[in-house]
Write a protein that holds these residues in place. Structure first.
Motif, PDB file in Angstrom:
ATOM      1  N   VAL A 158     -39.557 -42.077  14.898  1.00 36.90           N
ATOM      2  CA  VAL A 158     -38.640 -41.172  15.514  1.00 36.90           C
ATOM      3  C   VAL A 158     -38.984 -41.299  17.098  1.00 36.90           C
ATOM      4  N   ILE A 207     -32.925 -38.045  11.966  1.00 41.64           N
ATOM      5  CA  ILE A 207     -33.819 -38.924  11.415  1.00 41.64           C
ATOM      6  C   ILE A 207     -33.844 -38.701   9.928  1.00 41.64           C
ATOM      7  N   ALA A 264     -40.740 -41.450   9.048  1.00 39.62           N
ATOM      8  CA  ALA A 264     -39.802 -40.833   9.893  1.00 39.62           C
ATOM      9  C   ALA A 264     -40.553 -40.535  11.175  1.00 39.62           C
TER      10      ALA A 264
END
Ligand SMILES: Nc1ncnc2c1ncn2[C@@H]1O[C@H](COP(=O)(O)OP(=O)(O)OP(=O)(O)O)[C@@H](O)[C@H]1O
Ligand SMILES: [Mg+2]
Lengths: 224, 404
Positions: free
Chosen positions: A159, A127, A155
């Motif tokens: 995720v 990611i 992120a």
């Protein structure tokens, strides 16, 4: 497909003698894949609405349905699980865990889900790669700029492949260019991964990108 | 990862962590030293008494310990002698004649226990010969009397002086006899020095006309661990005409004193524990309040309140464990030094002496005390973190985040 339904939600804050109606019978549906912006002047109730959708706060009346489940019936622990599995948050003040590195911050929720270390490390790197922040992996929050921290926060929010990401004025503390870059990033995730985003903002950069705009005034929706 | 966060949080405010850590270390050291000194002291008291006079096991005629009258003497000595010398667990034994009497010098007089001993055998059973301060040990066939240092001061006599002992004979008549002070002994306890005087058993026999009767057998087994076994086998062989008591039964007061003392360590743990406890409550509370916003973030990510609770407890527990390990090592270094070299308390020796404690104390740890010293601080650190940890979990995530 409607993934969230807000049904005549009212929120009243009692501070001393005065009661503030932060939300006044707000009803709203949010569809999968939207890039929704809730706008309105300061004090109009944007944060309050986002927090209630995010199960971080309880309404005084009204109901929230997440994928048709009435979340007012959920226990504290069930709400934690719900947030862990279905929701992602991005805050104005970045709010990374200061003692953890960027990659550890991103791994944290996977750790709570019991995903083994090697798997979560790989996924976090993926990611970070997607968002172009791999070089930040081992930096602590205080070693990163605001824009970098906010990218890491994005992120972290996406995720676990959440149903929806709630972002409360994510660009407010960023300069204009950094804000645009961050929005590019989120737009990309919205398009590529079909992640639903709900923003609160009075920033025109954000409002201009909205797939739908909701205006709040004094705790009421004035356009939809 | 929770552990990693906990440990890193401890490094966040190093000064604060160091202060708590130091208090845990100091607490652990204090516990080790206090326990080992106290334990060493009571152990010495008991051992002094056993070694000086009591021995491990005593045999008397039935009823002697209730009323120590001279006519309750042991009749069948040949039988007991043969039993004792054929028992392989018994290392040494000696016989004693015991009577209560009065000791007079030119200046003063005092009530005493007059103990007739077999000089050659007694020296293996007790320390009395080794406790000689001046003069000589009593010799068979002589009018020797060995008295304690306190007694010599009370009667104002020195080695070589004459004293007169008065006692009942076996048939009840009062008889007096002249003795010469052959030596002066020093015991751990002034009480003991003030009550017990020693004369050779043959002279005791003719003095109170015992006709070779004795009152007491004092027995030493190979080790203290053999006492119970030896005692019960002797009880089986000797039957109910005799009373056989081990040192615990002979010194019930001292033994219960030792027990009581061992229980009072709890009070000490509580005091030390409380001091550290409040330090931990205070520190953890500060650290939690500073991080309320962070807890809000953790909750919004999906961390459960019980996991946050655990994390705060873990932080405190890590301090407790690390501090205990460091404190344990330092405490044991100090302890080993004093265990071999002793702690010199001669400055207080007057008051210690009256309690039967030596002027030089050798701290001593046992397994139980080691376990205690390892448990008190970690337990305290967990208890001290409970309230702060609860505080961290009480808030709604939004409330928590609004804190800053
Ligand atoms: N915890 C609280 N206690 C009391 N009043 C509150 C609390 N939180 C919000 N309010 C009030 O509720 C109203 C809505 O606040 P909210 O934070 O939702 O507004 P907002 O639209 O997010 O504003 P901003 O753009 O400044 O962030 C305001 O009048 C605010 O003062
Ligand atoms: Mg707001």
């Amino acid at each position: 497909m409607e993934i969230i339904k807000v049904e005549s939600v009212t929120k009243i804050y009692n501070t001393g003698a005065i009661a503030v109606k932060a939300l006044d019978s707000v009803s709203l549906g949010i569809n999968k894949g939207e890039f929704l912006v809730i706008a309105g002047e300061s004090g109009s109730g944007k944060t309050t609405l986002l927090n209630i959708i995010g199960t971080l706060d309880n309404p005084n009346s009204g109901k929230i349905y997440l994928e048709n489940n009435d979340i007012s019936r959920y226990s504290k622990d069930e709400l934690s699980d719900l947030r862990l599995n279905k929701l992602g948050f991005i805050f104005q003040a970045y709010n990374l865990i200061p003692v953890l590195t960027a990659i550890e911050n991103i791994e944290f929720s996977m750790m709570l889900l019991g995903i083994p270390e090697s798997v979560r490390r790989k996924k976090a790197l993926e990611i970070m790669n997607d968002l172009g922040i791999d070089e930040l992996a081992n930096k602590k929050p205080n070693q990163m700029s605001g824009g970098q921290q906010q990218r890491v926060a994005v992120a972290r929010a996406i995720v676990n492949d959440p149903l929806i990401v709630l972002a409360d004025e994510p660009t407010a503390n960023l300069d204009s260019k950094t804000g645009e870059n961050l929005l590019d990033l989120m737009e990309k995730m919205n398009k590529e991964k079909n992640i639903t985003f709900v923003f609160s903002s009075h920033d025109n950069k954000v409002i201009n990108r909205a797939s739908r705009l909701i205006m709040l005034k004094d705790g009421q929706i004035i356009n939809n | 990862m929770i552990f990693r966060i906990a440990v890193r949080n401890l490094f966040r405010n190093k000064r604060r962590t160091l202060i708590v850590l130091t208090s845990v270390i100091a607490g652990t050291i204090a516990i080790i030293l206090n326990d080992s000194v106290g334990n060493g002291m009571v152990k010495q008291m008991l051992e002094n008494q056993i070694n000086l006079h009591t021995a491990y096991i005593q045999i008397h005629n039935k009823g002697f310990s209730d009323e120590k009258s001279v006519d309750r003497y042991i009749k069948n000595q040949e039988y007991i002698d043969s039993l004792l010398s054929s028992n392989s667990d018994i290392k040494f034994y000696s016989k004693r004649i015991i009577t209560f009497g009065l000791l007079n010098s030119a200046n003063s007089s005092s009530g005493v226990n007059i103990i007739g001993i077999e000089p050659e055998k007694e020296q293996f059973v007790t320390f009395i010969k080794r406790s000689l301060l001046e003069g000589n040990y009593p010799q068979t066939g002589k009018r020797d009397i060995l008295i304690g240092k306190k007694m010599s001061e009370k009667l104002e006599v020195e080695v070589g002086d004459k004293v007169v002992a008065v006692s009942n004979t076996l048939d009840g008549t009062v008889k007096s006899e002249l003795f010469r002070v052959c030596g002066i002994y020093q015991a751990g306890s002034s009480e003991f020095e003030n009550t017990n005087v020693y004369i050779p058993i043959d002279f005791a026999d003719s003095f109170i006309e015992m006709n070779r009767g004795v009152h007491e057998y004092a027995i030493i087994t190979e080790s203290l661990d053999d006492v119970d076994k030896t005692q019960s086998s002797l009880i089986n062989q000797l039957g109910s005409d005799y009373e056989l008591l081990n040192y615990r039964e002979l010194l019930p007061l001292l033994v219960s004193y030792v027990d009581v003392y061992r229980k009072t360590v709890i009070v000490f743990y509580t005091i030390i524990g409380l001091a550290v406890f409040f330090g931990i409550v205070n520190t953890m509370l500060m650290s939690v309040m500073e991080r309320i916003q962070e807890f809000g973030v953790l909750m919004s990510i999906g961390m459960k309140t019980k996991e946050i609770f655990k994390m705060v407890i873990l932080e405190s527990f890590v301090i407790g464990i690390v501090g205990t390990i460091i404190g344990f090592v330092i405490g044991n270094i100090i302890y080993s030094y004093f265990h071999y070299n002793g702690i010199d308390l001669r400055a207080f020796s007057e008051s210690l002496h009256s309690l039967g404690i030596n002027a030089i104390i050798y701290p001593s740890l046992n397994l139980q005390l080691v376990i205690n010293s390892l448990l008190v601080m970690p337990v305290t650190s967990v208890l001290g973190a409970i309230y702060p940890a609860l505080k961290a979990t009480k808030l709604m995530p939004t409330d928590a985040m609004r804190y800053v």
